[in-house]
Motif scaffolding. Structure first.
Motif, PDB file in Angstrom:
ATOM      1  N   VAL A   1      33.844  60.467  60.823  1.00 31.97           N
ATOM      2  CA  VAL A   1      32.707  59.656  61.239  1.00 31.97           C
ATOM      3  C   VAL A   1      33.239  58.520  62.098  1.00 31.97           C
ATOM      4  N   CYS A   2      32.605  58.323  63.250  1.00 27.88           N
ATOM      5  CA  CYS A   2      32.971  57.189  64.104  1.00 27.88           C
ATOM      6  C   CYS A   2      31.789  56.849  65.015  1.00 27.88           C
ATOM      7  N   ARG A   3      31.871  55.669  65.621  1.00 32.72           N
ATOM      8  CA  ARG A   3      30.825  55.256  66.552  1.00 32.72           C
ATOM      9  C   ARG A   3      30.791  56.219  67.742  1.00 32.72           C
ATOM     10  N   LYS A   4      29.606  56.391  68.312  1.00 26.68           N
ATOM     11  CA  LYS A   4      29.446  57.317  69.438  1.00 26.68           C
ATOM     12  C   LYS A   4      30.409  57.003  70.571  1.00 26.68           C
ATOM     13  N   LYS A   5      30.600  55.724  70.863  1.00 31.11           N
ATOM     14  CA  LYS A   5      31.468  55.368  71.986  1.00 31.11           C
ATOM     15  C   LYS A   5      32.948  55.633  71.690  1.00 31.11           C
ATOM     16  N   SER A   6      33.295  55.872  70.435  1.00 32.57           N
ATOM     17  CA  SER A   6      34.690  56.106  70.056  1.00 32.57           C
ATOM     18  C   SER A   6      35.048  57.584  69.915  1.00 32.57           C
ATOM     19  N   VAL A   7      34.074  58.465  70.060  1.00 24.56           N
ATOM     20  CA  VAL A   7      34.314  59.900  69.901  1.00 24.56           C
ATOM     21  C   VAL A   7      35.475  60.396  70.786  1.00 24.56           C
ATOM     22  N   PRO A   8      35.610  59.947  72.042  1.00 22.68           N
ATOM     23  CA  PRO A   8      36.728  60.439  72.863  1.00 22.68           C
ATOM     24  C   PRO A   8      38.115  60.166  72.269  1.00 22.68           C
ATOM     25  N   LYS A   9      38.244  59.182  71.409  1.00 21.16           N
ATOM     26  CA  LYS A   9      39.537  58.908  70.773  1.00 21.16           C
ATOM     27  C   LYS A   9      39.969  60.051  69.866  1.00 21.16           C
ATOM     28  N   LEU A  10      39.017  60.898  69.484  1.00 18.98           N
ATOM     29  CA  LEU A  10      39.324  62.028  68.607  1.00 18.98           C
ATOM     30  C   LEU A  10      39.562  63.322  69.383  1.00 18.98           C
ATOM     31  N   ASP A  11      39.596  63.257  70.703  1.00 21.11           N
ATOM     32  CA  ASP A  11      39.822  64.445  71.525  1.00 21.11           C
ATOM     33  C   ASP A  11      41.104  65.212  71.166  1.00 21.11           C
ATOM     34  N   PRO A  12      42.189  64.539  70.751  1.00 19.30           N
ATOM     35  CA  PRO A  12      43.381  65.308  70.370  1.00 19.30           C
ATOM     36  C   PRO A  12      43.144  66.269  69.200  1.00 19.30           C
ATOM     37  N   PHE A  13      42.083  66.058  68.451  1.00 21.11           N
ATOM     38  CA  PHE A  13      41.771  66.911  67.305  1.00 21.11           C
ATOM     39  C   PHE A  13      40.636  67.891  67.589  1.00 21.11           C
ATOM     40  N   LYS A  14      40.199  67.932  68.845  1.00 17.71           N
ATOM     41  CA  LYS A  14      39.054  68.763  69.241  1.00 17.71           C
ATOM     42  C   LYS A  14      39.260  70.217  68.785  1.00 17.71           C
ATOM     43  N   GLY A  15      38.231  70.755  68.162  1.00 18.31           N
ATOM     44  CA  GLY A  15      38.284  72.125  67.676  1.00 18.31           C
ATOM     45  C   GLY A  15      38.917  72.264  66.301  1.00 18.31           C
ATOM     46  N   ARG A  16      39.511  71.176  65.797  1.00 21.30           N
ATOM     47  CA  ARG A  16      40.152  71.234  64.482  1.00 21.30           C
ATOM     48  C   ARG A  16      39.428  70.395  63.436  1.00 21.30           C
ATOM     49  N   ILE A  17      38.521  69.509  63.885  1.00 23.95           N
ATOM     50  CA  ILE A  17      37.746  68.695  62.952  1.00 23.95           C
ATOM     51  C   ILE A  17      36.282  68.691  63.388  1.00 23.95           C
ATOM     52  N   THR A  18      35.421  68.302  62.476  1.00 25.08           N
ATOM     53  CA  THR A  18      34.012  68.100  62.783  1.00 25.08           C
ATOM     54  C   THR A  18      33.802  66.602  62.940  1.00 25.08           C
ATOM     55  N   VAL A  19      33.215  66.199  64.055  1.00 31.63           N
ATOM     56  CA  VAL A  19      32.970  64.782  64.312  1.00 31.63           C
ATOM     57  C   VAL A  19      31.478  64.493  64.152  1.00 31.63           C
ATOM     58  N   ILE A  20      31.168  63.492  63.355  1.00 31.29           N
ATOM     59  CA  ILE A  20      29.794  63.034  63.166  1.00 31.29           C
ATOM     60  C   ILE A  20      29.711  61.659  63.827  1.00 31.29           C
ATOM     61  N   PRO A  21      29.125  61.584  65.023  1.00 30.48           N
ATOM     62  CA  PRO A  21      29.017  60.283  65.682  1.00 30.48           C
ATOM     63  C   PRO A  21      27.856  59.470  65.117  1.00 30.48           C
ATOM     64  N   GLY A  22      28.092  58.200  64.929  1.00 36.35           N
ATOM     65  CA  GLY A  22      27.043  57.318  64.444  1.00 36.35           C
ATOM     66  C   GLY A  22      27.628  56.088  63.787  1.00 36.35           C
ATOM     67  N   ALA A  23      26.755  55.199  63.428  1.00 32.30           N
ATOM     68  CA  ALA A  23      27.184  53.951  62.784  1.00 32.30           C
ATOM     69  C   ALA A  23      27.737  54.256  61.394  1.00 32.30           C
ATOM     70  N   THR A  24      28.871  53.659  61.082  1.00 34.04           N
ATOM     71  CA  THR A  24      29.489  53.915  59.782  1.00 34.04           C
ATOM     72  C   THR A  24      28.748  53.240  58.636  1.00 34.04           C
ATOM     73  N   ASN A  25      27.762  52.415  58.961  1.00 37.49           N
ATOM     74  CA  ASN A  25      26.944  51.810  57.905  1.00 37.49           C
ATOM     75  C   ASN A  25      25.539  52.407  57.858  1.00 37.49           C
ATOM     76  N   ASP A  26      25.349  53.538  58.525  1.00 46.42           N
ATOM     77  CA  ASP A  26      24.063  54.236  58.534  1.00 46.42           C
ATOM     78  C   ASP A  26      24.058  55.264  57.399  1.00 46.42           C
ATOM     79  N   ARG A  27      23.209  55.049  56.428  1.00 46.96           N
ATOM     80  CA  ARG A  27      23.164  55.891  55.233  1.00 46.96           C
ATOM     81  C   ARG A  27      22.982  57.385  55.573  1.00 46.96           C
ATOM     82  N   GLN A  28      22.119  57.699  56.521  1.00 49.66           N
ATOM     83  CA  GLN A  28      21.866  59.095  56.885  1.00 49.66           C
ATOM     84  C   GLN A  28      23.089  59.739  57.530  1.00 49.66           C
TER      85      GLN A  28
END
Length: 70
Positions: A31-58
Motif C-alpha cells: 500500500v502506498c500513495r498514488k504518487k509513490s507507485v512508480p517507486k515500486l516499479d522494480p517489483f513490477k509483476g512480483r507484488i500487488t500494489v494498492i494505491p491510496g491513502a494509508t489512513n483510508d480504512r477502505q
C-alpha cells in the motif's frame, strides 16, 4: 503461500521489507500513495500494489484481505 501486506511499501523501509518478503517466498501486497507507485516499479509483476491513502480504512481493508500478516 503466505500473503503479507506492507503499508507504506514505497518508503525506504517499506521497499526493504518488500524485498525481504519476496526473498522468502511470500506473496506481497503493498500500500502506498498514488504518487509513490512508480517507486515500486522494480517489483513490477512480483507484488500487488494498492494505491491510496494509508489512513483510508477502505484501502487498508482491501489490501489486508486474505493476508496472514501485516
Amino acid at each position: 503461500m503466505k500473503k503479507v501486506c506492507i503499508i507504506g511499501a514505497s518508503g525506504k523501509l517499506g521497499r526493504y521489507m518488500v524485498q525481504h518478503c519476496l526473498d522468502r517466498g511470500y506473496e506481497v501486497v503493498g500500500v502506498c500513495r498514488k504518487k509513490s507507485v512508480p517507486k515500486l516499479d522494480p517489483f513490477k509483476g512480483r507484488i500487488t500494489v494498492i494505491p491510496g491513502a494509508t489512513n483510508d480504512r477502505q484501502v487498508i481493508q482491501k489490501a489486508v484481505a486474505g493476508s496472514t500478516a501485516c
